[in-house]
Design an enzyme around this catalytic site. Structure first.
Site, PDB file in Angstrom:
ATOM      1  N   GLU A  64       6.850  -4.987   2.887  1.00  0.00           N
ATOM      2  CA  GLU A  64       7.305  -4.393   1.543  1.00  0.00           C
ATOM      3  C   GLU A  64       8.727  -4.200   1.819  1.00  0.00           C
ATOM      4  O   GLU A  64       9.455  -3.459   1.000  1.00  0.00           O
ATOM      5  CB  GLU A  64       6.472  -2.997   1.513  1.00  0.00           C
ATOM      6  CG  GLU A  64       5.055  -3.083   1.361  1.00  0.00           C
ATOM      7  CD  GLU A  64       4.631  -3.394   0.044  1.00  0.00           C
ATOM      8  OE1 GLU A  64       5.122  -3.032  -0.857  1.00  0.00           O
ATOM      9  OE2 GLU A  64       3.719  -4.303  -0.037  1.00  0.00           O
ATOM     10  N   HIS A 105       5.075   4.176   0.756  1.00  0.00           N
ATOM     11  CA  HIS A 105       6.218   3.409   1.201  1.00  0.00           C
ATOM     12  C   HIS A 105       6.761   4.473   2.334  1.00  0.00           C
ATOM     13  O   HIS A 105       6.836   5.909   1.446  1.00  0.00           O
ATOM     14  CB  HIS A 105       7.306   2.862   0.471  1.00  0.00           C
ATOM     15  CG  HIS A 105       6.836   1.534  -0.280  1.00  0.00           C
ATOM     16  ND1 HIS A 105       7.206   1.553  -1.560  1.00  0.00           N
ATOM     17  CD2 HIS A 105       6.422   0.504   0.256  1.00  0.00           C
ATOM     18  CE1 HIS A 105       6.688   0.427  -2.005  1.00  0.00           C
ATOM     19  NE2 HIS A 105       6.206  -0.297  -0.983  1.00  0.00           N
ATOM     20  N   CYS A 163      14.162   3.774  -4.254  1.00  0.00           N
ATOM     21  CA  CYS A 163      13.531   2.437  -4.526  1.00  0.00           C
ATOM     22  C   CYS A 163      14.321   1.534  -5.403  1.00  0.00           C
ATOM     23  O   CYS A 163      14.109   0.129  -5.477  1.00  0.00           O
ATOM     24  CB  CYS A 163      12.094   2.907  -5.481  1.00  0.00           C
ATOM     25  SG  CYS A 163      11.023   3.854  -4.731  1.00  0.00           S
TER      26      CYS A 163
HETATM   27  O1  SUG Z   1       5.026  -0.909  -5.459  1.00  0.00           O
HETATM   28  N1  SUG Z   1       5.481   0.862  -8.778  1.00  0.00           N
HETATM   29  C1  SUG Z   1       6.120   0.345  -7.473  1.00  0.00           C
HETATM   30  C2  SUG Z   1       7.081   1.442  -7.289  1.00  0.00           C
HETATM   31  C3  SUG Z   1       7.898   0.986  -5.988  1.00  0.00           C
HETATM   32  C4  SUG Z   1       8.576   1.984  -5.319  1.00  0.00           C
HETATM   33  N2  SUG Z   1       9.559   1.393  -4.160  1.00  0.00           N
HETATM   34  C5  SUG Z   1       9.630   2.192  -3.033  1.00  0.00           C
HETATM   35  N3  SUG Z   1       9.194   3.320  -2.817  1.00  0.00           N
HETATM   36  N4  SUG Z   1      10.684   1.540  -2.341  1.00  0.00           N
HETATM   37  C6  SUG Z   1       5.004   0.090  -6.210  1.00  0.00           C
HETATM   38  O2  SUG Z   1       4.224   0.560  -6.262  1.00  0.00           O
HETATM   39  C7  SUG Z   1       3.904   0.448 -10.591  1.00  0.00           C
HETATM   40  C8  SUG Z   1       3.810  -0.730 -11.790  1.00  0.00           C
HETATM   41  C9  SUG Z   1       2.979  -0.088 -12.707  1.00  0.00           C
HETATM   42  O3  SUG Z   1       1.945   0.506 -12.430  1.00  0.00           O
HETATM   43  O4  SUG Z   1       2.786  -0.619 -13.843  1.00  0.00           O
HETATM   44  C10 SUG Z   1       4.646  -0.286  -9.450  1.00  0.00           C
HETATM   45  O5  SUG Z   1       4.713  -1.390  -9.127  1.00  0.00           O
END
Ligand code: SUG
Length: 445
Positions: A174, A250, A371
């Protein structure tokens, strides 16, 4: 060698939407199928970039990705014209259509893991795009991430952009969301700390029960190998599986590091004492002393940390040695967290300033300030060698605001993804963006 940390924020794409695609990410699940506002999302992200650039922090951007992903839709049997593909996919599997349309590359902390030249084996800055193979909507991001990074960091004397790791569960990766550098200052050799959620080939290793662990130890080790990191300066810590089960999908949802500071929740790691001990010892080898800011559960519960994204903050080094903490406004709306933050700034420790931003559109999908950015520490020579068109300036900010105002919708609902006009709008917007950023071959449009 002195270096500055550039933050490459993801420019939110025109199809930003809420599809509930990320099982284990509480915000994504709670806002499923609600209407999004892509225009506001992009403007909120740009406002953060502009404000941080204006404060003198090194700020750049990574472009959004082309959507929908017709290759994905055609590869699973949808056929005919683009309009036919959209109509069939919407009728038969709207959730897969949403995956093909996700603007999730906006969270560039997941774009890649980055090791600066001070850490790597060959003195170049190394990037490994994350395969993000735990989620369908993110698993195909790495191809364009590699393409974008290779366009920006094209000079192979200074930069190496690897291919993503094999897209199989053993190598779930990730990116920088589970990685941090700890060092005396950005240009010095650092301890690279990788945090993993499970071990593919050790059934006895801790693992969550309810929600998936997206990062494996095997993936972290492979990235360290590709980047030529020294074993003596690399630390692998297991995430506490119980917090993954409470929505910490994460590690950057529960801890953030910058320079010699690690700001973290007491429940973040499976073995807090052992992990910190190891970090202290290894950091001594690079002449750095760990400054651990530990938040205990009595001050801020894991639930409050997940709801407010306190730890998904950016810790930025200022001139003079102090640090600013970039937080989402949700931190000020949560009483326990707001109280804690007051005490943090008053404590006389490294953090003496809070910078808060309205990032609500991203937050509703589980994406906070940290993020939204990929950190790349660059020496002056390296910074001059990268593509300059993505560096945030007042002029670029204004150009991008006008571009967003022209091309983005201010409301997107699930049924809009079936509208062929949306796909054409995204294409037109990205075509123009490639010109604005002076990256003509960026997309294969
Ligand atoms: O991978 N949300 C992302 C958020 C990423 C956050 N990144 C970090 N913590 N570095 C994920 O879960 C949601 C998309 C949706 O539900 O439409 C999403 O992909």
């Amino acid at each position: 060698m002195t270096a500055r940390e550039f933050n490459f924020d993801g420019l939110v794409g025109p199809s930003h939407n809420y599809a509930g695609l990320s099982f284990g990410n509480v915000a994504s699940f709670s806002n499923v199928k609600s209407a999004s506002n892509p225009k506001q999302a992009a403007l909120q992200g740009l406002a953060k970039m502009r404000a941080l650039a204006a404060r003198g922090f090194a700020q750049a951007l990574l472009p959004p990705q082309d959507r929908p992903n017709f290759r994905l839709l055609r590869s699973i049997g949808y056929s005919g014209s683009d309009a036919d593909v959209l109509a069939q996919a919407y009728r038969e599997s709207p959730v897969i259509l949403a995956c093909a349309y996700s603007a999730s590359p906006m969270w560039t902390a997941n774009a890649a893991t980055v090791s600066p030249s001070a850490d790597s084996g060959d003195g170049r800055t190394h990037f490994t795009p994350a395969n993000l193979n735990n989620k369908l909507h993110r698993a195909f991001e790495h191809a364009q991430s590699a393409r974008s990074l290779r366009a920006i960091f094209a000079d192979e004397r200074h930069f190496a952009v690897h291919d993503a790791l094999p897209g199989t569960p053993a190598f779930g990766d990730e990116g920088a969301a589970n990685h941090t550098r700890l060092c005396a200052e950005h240009g010095a050799a650092a301890v690279e700390m990788f945090v993993y959620g499970r071990v593919e080939f050790d059934a006895a290793a801790p693992a969550p029960r309810r929600y998936p662990a997206r990062q494996t130890l095997e993936a972290s080790q492979a990235v360290a190998r590709l980047h030529g990191l020294s074993a003596e300066r690399t630390v692998y810590l297991a995430q506490n599986p119980d917090v993954i089960d409470q929505g910490v999908f994460h590690n950057d949802v529960i801890g953030v590091g910058n320079a010699n500071v690690l700001f973290y929740h007491e429940q973040a790691y499976a073995d807090e004492a052992g992990g910190l001990d190891r970090l202290r010892r290894v950091m001594a080898g690079v002449g750095a002393e760990l400054d651990a800011i530990r938040v205990d559960s009595k001050m801020v519960s894991v639930a409050d940390a997940v709801a407010s994204y306190l730890f998904n903050s950016q810790l930025l080094s200022k001139n003079g040695g102090k640090m600013a903490l970039v937080i989402p406004q949700e931190c000020q709306e949560n009483q326990a967290v707001a109280r804690y933050l007051e005490s943090l700034v008053a404590s006389g420790g490294p953090v003496d300033e809070l910078l808060h931003f309205d990032l609500r559109q991203s937050m509703r999908n589980g994406g906070g300030p940290a993020c939204l950015r990929l950190r790349v520490a660059l020496t002056d020579v390296e910074a001059a060698a990268m593509h300059q068109g993505v560096v945030m300036t007042e002029a670029l900010y204004h150009t991008l605001v006008a571009w967003v105002e022209t091309h983005y919708r201010d409301r997107l609902e699930p049924q809009d993804l079936a509208d062929p006009a949306l796909a054409l709008e995204v294409h037109a917007a990205l075509d123009e963006l490639a010109t604005i950023l002076n990256l003509p071959g960026l997309y294969d449009l």
